[in-house]
Design an enzyme around this catalytic site. Structure first.
Site, PDB file in Angstrom:
ATOM      1  N   GLY A  36       1.365  -1.473   0.247  1.00 16.10           N
ATOM      2  CA  GLY A  36       0.094   0.097  -0.422  1.00 16.10           C
ATOM      3  C   GLY A  36       0.864   1.336   0.129  1.00 16.10           C
ATOM      4  CE  LYS A  43      -0.555  -6.736  -1.665  1.00 16.18           C
ATOM      5  NZ  LYS A  43      -1.257  -6.459  -1.151  1.00 16.18           N
TER       6      LYS A  43
HETATM    7  N1  HSE Z   1      -6.526  -5.781  -0.793  1.00 15.73           N
HETATM    8  C1  HSE Z   1      -4.722  -5.319  -0.335  1.00 15.73           C
HETATM    9  C2  HSE Z   1      -4.600  -5.703   0.977  1.00 15.73           C
HETATM   10  C3  HSE Z   1      -4.320  -4.312  -0.787  1.00 15.73           C
HETATM   11  O1  HSE Z   1      -5.561  -6.300   1.694  1.00 15.73           O
HETATM   12  O2  HSE Z   1      -3.227  -6.076   1.620  1.00 15.73           O
HETATM   13  C4  HSE Z   1      -3.875  -4.090  -2.153  1.00 15.73           C
HETATM   14  O3  HSE Z   1      -2.504  -4.799  -2.338  1.00 15.73           O
END
Ligand code: HSE
Length: 337
Positions: A154, A225
């Site tokens: 984020g 990620k």
């Molecule tokens: N929806 C993701 C999370 C955030 O809950 O970490 C965006 O990658």
């Protein structure tokens, strides 16, 4: 600096609000005034080559559902690729939701923008998880940058931290919590003894979850990620196919309680060691990775420094918008030479 926003959901709208509130600061500290010349959503586009009035874009979106519904500037039915190719701008902000099936529409948007020699800033993980090495090459061939700070952590600068803070050192392995939604769910299950479904609804209400929340729960979001981190920091040339993935769907209230009894908490851990892997694991409460709520935490095991952990908010509209803002400032620096 003229920018086109493609994808005008939570992150896009938060970004516009952040740009409004930061107008004076950006001018004072970095000497520029960003202009949004087009915004695109599923219904079409709103275009003003002189720069859209940001209040107006937000109002049209919120009251009529699509930016294309503006009487004067709206262009219903126009799609992102057309706008990217036709509207003159320095940068394209690709903020559409992730679809791991084929990376679309983000992948086509990013390719169209790079081919048109626009700098690209994206928060969309799937295109990178599927095709990062070729997209990076395409950016370099076209002499533009592809920035993606908001894809991991984020707003928390995990990628920059990993890339810039260990020069001369060597990262041996990485382990962490990369998905705020699942961490929130596991935390709420442990503290209030509620079901995964109830906890997920709370996470959605707070804006943490993806458009498709199963990506978080099934570990796909964490896997994307990890791929981005492995490629960007460890010199890997991997894609999502190289990740072994197990999410939290099978984690029961009993597993959560059992971990509590051992002074641990169940966490969805993504790791880059010999293999790239996602799986739920009990983490001792006194370990720096044992963070609560929607926080992310990533530990880097390094050659000269041992273990270093970065912790911060890993999900949410404003938080992710703050990462896009950092990328905008970086692109502006490149443009200014
Ligand atoms: N929806 C993701 C999370 C955030 O809950 O970490 C965006 O990658």
């Amino acid at each position: 600096m003229r920018m086109v926003i493609v994808g005008f959901g939570t992150v896009g709208q938060n970004l516009v609000r952040v740009l409004q509130s930061k107008e004076k600061q950006l001018l004072r500290e970095f000497g520029f005034r960003p202009r949004i010349v087009a915004a695109v959503d599923r219904g079409g586009a709103m275009i003003d080559l002189g720069g859209l009035n940001l209040d107006r874009v937000l109002t049209v979106k919120q009251t009529r559902g699509s930016v294309a519904q503006d009487e004067k500037l709206g262009r219903p039915g126009v799609d992102g690729k057309e706008v990217i190719e036709e509207v003159d701008a320095e940068a394209v902000l690709e903020l559409t939701p992730t679809s791991i099936v084929d990376g679309e529409p983000g992948l086509s948007h990013i390719k169209a923008a790079l081919r048109s020699r626009r700098h690209v800033i994206t928060t969309n993980k799937a295109p990178l998880a599927i095709a990062m090495p070729s997209l990076m090459e395409m950016a370099s061939y076209n002499r533009v940058t592809l920035k993606f700070s908001g894809t991991v952590g984020g707003g928390t600068p995990i990628l920059d931290f990993a890339k810039k803070c260990f020069n001369g050192n060597r990262i041996e392995s990485i382990r962490g919590i990369f998905n705020g939604t699942t961490n929130f769910i596991l935390t709420r299950m442990a503290e209030s003894n509620i079901s995964m479904e109830t906890a997920l609804k709370e996470a959605q209400a707070l804006g943490y979850a993806e458009a498709d929340p199963s990506y978080g729960i099934d570990g796909v979001d964490t896997a994307c990620k990890l791929v981005i981190l492995a490629n960007w920091v460890m010199g890997s040339e991997s894609s999502i196919k190289d990740v072994e993935i197990d999410g939290i769907r099978k984690v029961t209230s009993e597993d959560v309680k059992e971990a509590e009894r051992k002074n641990s908490q169940v966490k969805l851990i993504g790791s880059i060691e010999d293999e790239i892997k996602v799986q739920p694991e009990p983490i001792p409460r006194n370990h720096p990775l044992c963070v609560e709520g929607a926080l992310n935490a990533v530990s880097f095991k390094t050659e000269l420094l041992g273990e270093v952990t970065i912790v911060g908010k890993g999900a949410g509209g404003v938080e992710t918008a703050s990462a896009v803002l950092r990328d905008i400032v970086d692109v502006r620096r490149i443009l200014a030479g």
